[in-house]
Design a protein around this motif. Structure first.
Motif, PDB file in Angstrom:
ATOM      1  N   PRO A 187      -8.487   2.767 -21.638  1.00  0.00           N
ATOM      2  CA  PRO A 187      -9.525   3.419 -20.497  1.00  0.00           C
ATOM      3  C   PRO A 187      -9.152   3.279 -19.224  1.00  0.00           C
ATOM      4  O   PRO A 187      -8.564   2.125 -19.101  1.00  0.00           O
ATOM      5  N   LEU A 188      -9.426   4.215 -18.531  1.00  0.00           N
ATOM      6  CA  LEU A 188      -9.148   3.912 -16.730  1.00  0.00           C
ATOM      7  C   LEU A 188     -10.675   4.100 -16.312  1.00  0.00           C
ATOM      8  O   LEU A 188     -11.298   4.952 -16.645  1.00  0.00           O
ATOM      9  N   GLY A 189     -10.811   3.279 -15.135  1.00  0.00           N
ATOM     10  CA  GLY A 189     -11.774   3.750 -14.345  1.00  0.00           C
ATOM     11  C   GLY A 189     -11.551   4.608 -13.325  1.00  0.00           C
ATOM     12  O   GLY A 189     -10.358   5.076 -13.100  1.00  0.00           O
ATOM     13  N   ALA A 190     -12.696   5.251 -12.830  1.00  0.00           N
ATOM     14  CA  ALA A 190     -12.496   6.293 -11.515  1.00  0.00           C
ATOM     15  C   ALA A 190     -11.806   5.578 -10.606  1.00  0.00           C
ATOM     16  O   ALA A 190     -11.826   4.346 -10.302  1.00  0.00           O
ATOM     17  N   SER A 191     -10.633   6.231  -9.996  1.00  0.00           N
ATOM     18  CA  SER A 191      -9.625   5.949  -8.946  1.00  0.00           C
ATOM     19  C   SER A 191      -8.950   4.622  -9.342  1.00  0.00           C
ATOM     20  O   SER A 191      -8.094   4.156  -8.420  1.00  0.00           O
ATOM     21  N   GLU A 192      -8.860   4.365 -10.678  1.00  0.00           N
ATOM     22  CA  GLU A 192      -7.684   3.525 -11.031  1.00  0.00           C
ATOM     23  C   GLU A 192      -6.422   3.893 -11.161  1.00  0.00           C
ATOM     24  O   GLU A 192      -6.494   5.178 -11.737  1.00  0.00           O
ATOM     25  N   ALA A 193      -5.406   3.145 -10.673  1.00  0.00           N
ATOM     26  CA  ALA A 193      -3.957   3.831 -10.696  1.00  0.00           C
ATOM     27  C   ALA A 193      -3.562   3.842 -12.366  1.00  0.00           C
ATOM     28  O   ALA A 193      -3.927   3.126 -13.198  1.00  0.00           O
ATOM     29  N   VAL A 194      -2.960   5.127 -12.403  1.00  0.00           N
ATOM     30  CA  VAL A 194      -2.244   5.280 -13.875  1.00  0.00           C
ATOM     31  C   VAL A 194      -0.901   4.612 -13.932  1.00  0.00           C
ATOM     32  O   VAL A 194      -0.109   4.979 -13.297  1.00  0.00           O
TER      33      VAL A 194
ATOM     34  N   GLN B 248      -7.362  15.749 -14.386  1.00  0.00           N
ATOM     35  CA  GLN B 248      -7.977  14.554 -14.485  1.00  0.00           C
ATOM     36  C   GLN B 248      -7.324  13.499 -13.387  1.00  0.00           C
ATOM     37  O   GLN B 248      -7.704  12.370 -13.484  1.00  0.00           O
ATOM     38  N   LEU B 249      -6.405  13.936 -12.797  1.00  0.00           N
ATOM     39  CA  LEU B 249      -5.444  13.148 -11.697  1.00  0.00           C
ATOM     40  C   LEU B 249      -5.615  13.627 -10.407  1.00  0.00           C
ATOM     41  O   LEU B 249      -5.906  14.635 -10.091  1.00  0.00           O
ATOM     42  N   ALA B 250      -5.426  12.392  -9.563  1.00  0.00           N
ATOM     43  CA  ALA B 250      -5.357  12.840  -8.071  1.00  0.00           C
ATOM     44  C   ALA B 250      -4.442  11.615  -7.712  1.00  0.00           C
ATOM     45  O   ALA B 250      -3.909  10.874  -8.140  1.00  0.00           O
ATOM     46  N   LEU B 251      -4.005  11.981  -6.085  1.00  0.00           N
ATOM     47  CA  LEU B 251      -3.191  11.080  -5.409  1.00  0.00           C
ATOM     48  C   LEU B 251      -3.998  10.141  -4.326  1.00  0.00           C
ATOM     49  O   LEU B 251      -5.026  10.642  -3.651  1.00  0.00           O
ATOM     50  N   ALA B 252      -4.075   8.959  -4.500  1.00  0.00           N
ATOM     51  CA  ALA B 252      -4.809   8.108  -3.458  1.00  0.00           C
ATOM     52  C   ALA B 252      -3.824   6.911  -2.789  1.00  0.00           C
ATOM     53  O   ALA B 252      -2.917   6.699  -3.488  1.00  0.00           O
TER      54      ALA B 252
ATOM     55  N   PHE C 202       1.064  -1.127   0.127  1.00  0.00           N
ATOM     56  CA  PHE C 202       0.023  -0.016   0.097  1.00  0.00           C
ATOM     57  C   PHE C 202       0.783   1.289   0.009  1.00  0.00           C
ATOM     58  O   PHE C 202       1.568   1.236   0.886  1.00  0.00           O
ATOM     59  N   GLY C 203       0.416   2.120  -0.783  1.00  0.00           N
ATOM     60  CA  GLY C 203       1.469   3.238  -1.088  1.00  0.00           C
ATOM     61  C   GLY C 203       0.544   4.474  -1.881  1.00  0.00           C
ATOM     62  O   GLY C 203      -0.456   4.228  -2.346  1.00  0.00           O
ATOM     63  N   ARG C 204       1.223   5.668  -1.820  1.00  0.00           N
ATOM     64  CA  ARG C 204       0.484   6.698  -2.413  1.00  0.00           C
ATOM     65  C   ARG C 204       0.757   6.923  -4.040  1.00  0.00           C
ATOM     66  O   ARG C 204       1.967   6.487  -4.386  1.00  0.00           O
ATOM     67  N   ALA C 205      -0.137   6.920  -4.806  1.00  0.00           N
ATOM     68  CA  ALA C 205      -0.002   6.834  -6.333  1.00  0.00           C
ATOM     69  C   ALA C 205      -0.870   7.692  -6.896  1.00  0.00           C
ATOM     70  O   ALA C 205      -1.966   8.292  -6.613  1.00  0.00           O
ATOM     71  N   VAL C 206      -0.659   8.106  -8.062  1.00  0.00           N
ATOM     72  CA  VAL C 206      -1.538   8.902  -8.906  1.00  0.00           C
ATOM     73  C   VAL C 206      -2.810   7.900  -9.503  1.00  0.00           C
ATOM     74  O   VAL C 206      -2.464   6.755 -10.040  1.00  0.00           O
ATOM     75  N   VAL C 207      -3.753   8.419  -9.395  1.00  0.00           N
ATOM     76  CA  VAL C 207      -5.100   7.603  -9.971  1.00  0.00           C
ATOM     77  C   VAL C 207      -5.833   8.544 -10.816  1.00  0.00           C
ATOM     78  O   VAL C 207      -5.880   9.849 -10.817  1.00  0.00           O
ATOM     79  N   ALA C 208      -6.688   7.785 -11.651  1.00  0.00           N
ATOM     80  CA  ALA C 208      -7.678   8.782 -12.284  1.00  0.00           C
ATOM     81  C   ALA C 208      -8.703   9.239 -11.450  1.00  0.00           C
ATOM     82  O   ALA C 208      -9.328   8.629 -10.694  1.00  0.00           O
TER      83      ALA C 208
END
Length: 231
Positions: A156-163, A126-130, A106-112
Motif C-alpha cells: 500500500p501507498l499513502g497519499a502523496s507517497e512516491a511510487v 490515481q497518480l500525480a506529480l510532486a 529534491f525533484g519532480r516525481a510521481v506520487v500517489a
C-alpha cells in the motif's frame, strides 16, 4: 538544594571525556561541498541537492590536528543518511573518524494521488506529480505517470507517497516455452537470435533459454519476450 545542583553541574562539566570536539566552519564547508558534489554526480537533471551536517560522537576526544582531510568512505551511499570520513594527516596522532550527514535530493516525481491499497492496478487518476526528496527512501522513482499505468502495487501507498520501483510487482514478460528474442553481448560485439524460454521471464530476474542448436544459456528478462545474455 540550588547550591547542590550547581555543584553537580560543575563536577559533571569537569569530568574528562565530556567535551565535544568542535569542527572548524571552513572544514564543515569542505564536507558540505564534498557531499553535495558526490550527490549531484548521481542526481537526475533538474534536481536540487541539500546537505545537512550532523555532529561527531560526543564521546570522541581527538588530538589537535593541523590538517584534516574530508573523504568519501568506499561503498558509502551519497544520498540519504550517510557519512563523510575525516582523517588527520598532520597532527600529534593520525586519527580517522566519520561525520554523519543527510543528503536530500529534491525533484519532480510521481506520487500517489491518495491512499492506495496493495494489489491495485494503477490508473492515471490515481497518480500525480510532486516535488519530493527522492533520496529520502531507497528505490528509483518515476517522472512519467504513463510508465506506471496498468502496473500493480505490491504494497500500500499513502497519499502523496512516491511510487518507487520496490512498491511495484515485477512484470512477467513471457511464459515458459515461449519463443523469445535473445541479445547476446560481449566486449565489442552483440548478436541477436531466437530461443525457447525454459522458465517464466520475470522482470529483472535470471532466466534460462535454449537455442535451436540445443545450447542452454542464462540471461535476464528485460522486456516483452526479450532476454539479454551478457558474456
Amino acid at each position: 538544594m540550588l547550591r547542590a545542583t550547581l555543584l553537580l553541574v560543575c563536577l559533571l562539566a569537569a569530568l574528562p571525556g565530556r567535551a565535544q570536539t568542535v569542527l572548524d566552519p571552513a572544514l564543515l564547508e569542505r564536507v558540505r561541498v564534498l557531499a553535495e558534489t558526490a550527490a549531484r554526480a548521481a542526481a537526475p537533471p533538474n534536481t536540487r541537492v541539500a546537505v545537512e551536517i550532523g555532529a561527531l560522537d560526543a564521546r570522541l576526544r581527538l588530538a589537535p590536528c593541523q590538517q584534516i582531510q574530508p573523504y568519501l568512505p568506499p561503498g558509502m551511499a551519497v544520498w540519504g543518511r550517510s557519512r563523510i570520513g575525516l582523517r588527520c594527516t598532520d597532527g600529534v596522532a593520525r586519527w580517522n573518524v566519520t561525520l554523519p550527514v543527510r543528503v536530500a535530493v529534491f525533484g519532480r516525481a510521481v506520487v500517489a494521488n491518495g491512499p492506495l491499497p496493495a494489489g491495485v492496478n494503477l490508473s492515471q487518476e490515481q497518480l500525480a506529480l510532486a516535488d519530493i526528496d527522492i533520496a529520502a527512501e531507497p528505490g528509483a522513482v518515476f517522472t512519467d505517470p504513463a510508465l506506471l499505468i496498468g502496473r500493480t502495487l505490491a504494497r500500500p501507498l499513502g497519499a502523496s507517497e512516491a511510487v518507487r520501483a520496490p512498491a511495484l510487482k515485477s512484470r512477467q514478460w513471457f511464459a515458459a516455452g515461449e519463443t523469445v528474442q535473445v541479445r547476446v553481448a560481449g566486449e565489442g560485439f552483440a548478436v541477436a537470435s531466437e530461443a525457447q524460454a525454459l522458465s517464466a521471464g520475470i522482470e529483472g530476474q535470471e532466466v534460462r533459454v535454449r537455442f535451436e542448436s540445443g545450447r542452454i544459456a542464462s540471461g535476464r528478462a528485460v522486456g516483452e519476450r526479450r532476454v539479454d545474455v551478457l558474456l
